[in-house]
Design an enzyme around this catalytic site. Sequence first.
Site, short mmCIF file in Angstrom:
data_model
loop_
_atom_site.label_atom_id
_atom_site.label_comp_id
_atom_site.label_asym_id
_atom_site.label_seq_id
_atom_site.Cartn_x
_atom_site.Cartn_y
_atom_site.Cartn_z
N HIS A 1 0.84 -1.20 0.00
CA HIS A 1 0.00 0.00 0.00
C HIS A 1 0.87 1.26 0.00
O HIS A 1 0.55 2.25 -0.65
CB HIS A 1 -0.91 0.03 1.24
CG HIS A 1 -1.88 -1.10 1.30
ND1 HIS A 1 -1.71 -2.19 2.13
CD2 HIS A 1 -3.04 -1.33 0.63
CE1 HIS A 1 -2.72 -3.03 1.98
NE2 HIS A 1 -3.54 -2.54 1.08
N ASP B 1 -3.61 -7.70 -8.10
CA ASP B 1 -5.03 -7.99 -8.31
C ASP B 1 -5.38 -7.68 -9.77
O ASP B 1 -6.21 -6.81 -10.07
CB ASP B 1 -5.88 -7.15 -7.35
CG ASP B 1 -5.61 -7.52 -5.90
OD1 ASP B 1 -5.77 -8.70 -5.55
OD2 ASP B 1 -5.19 -6.63 -5.14
#
Length: 281
Positions: free
Chosen positions: A35, A150
């Site tokens: 992140h 993802d």
Amino acid sequence: MIVARTVAELRAALRDRRDGAIGLVPTMGALHEGHATLLRAARQADDTVVMSIFVNPTQFNEQSDLAAYPRTEEADLALAQAAGVDVVFAPDAAEVYPPGFATTVSVTGPIAETLEGAERGRAHFDGVATVVTKLLLAALPDHAYFGAKDAQQVAVIRRLVADLGLPVSLVVCPTSRDDDGLARSSRNTRLSPDERARALAIPRALQEMTDAAAAGIVDAEALRARGTATLEASGIRPEYVALVDPETFAPVAEIAGPVLVAIAARVGATRLIDNTVIGGA
Ligand code: PAF
């Protein structure tokens, strides 16, 4: 750093910042270095960085997974502050899904219905598509940042942004990896030391398939078998080892251009995904 709990608070925080570029980093919290990579990219490109934290219940196909999902808001806020985030949007479930909520954004076709869509069920990407649409509409950012790990989620979001004409550019950042190659994931904390060591077979399988393709093997089934054997040698039975078109997610039989190689596997009770692109120019 402002912490907004409602859409109204978020919009008020952004009202005077729209002269400059706004970047949104959507997260479910439990922040890690992956992140931080997205936040750094946003900090470099945008005048205002917004990060959302929302553990979205509608995208979990297993209640036990939702219950076990780490919730670490205090640490997440500290990391956001250190990364120079301007506004954190951390709504509760009732703010995102108020009573009477009855709308679903649903992307159809192989992009959403194969691989993760098949393993986790239709509701997974419906949940992702719906919440991401809501987050984009709440923040109205110029840029939204997602991780390449993802890959299918990115393809689904790319599709809905194009189809709904949402005024945002997607920025896809390379998969962030630990030094030993394991893709960073909030779920990695659930792995025992033995499981973590065995999980390294996933990036190893991807690397071996990449090397085999570079050495001239073009038959997708032969590459798939090679990756599967590497996983099984570490006691990992994959949910899938797939070679697909990176945009449409249609299966490919031969490597004749860029191909997404995607793996999903349970290591112990923990489900991990990873991917790479082979056959690029
Ligand atoms: O990738 C995630 O963390 C989530 O799927 C997202 C994009 C924040 C939507 O809940």
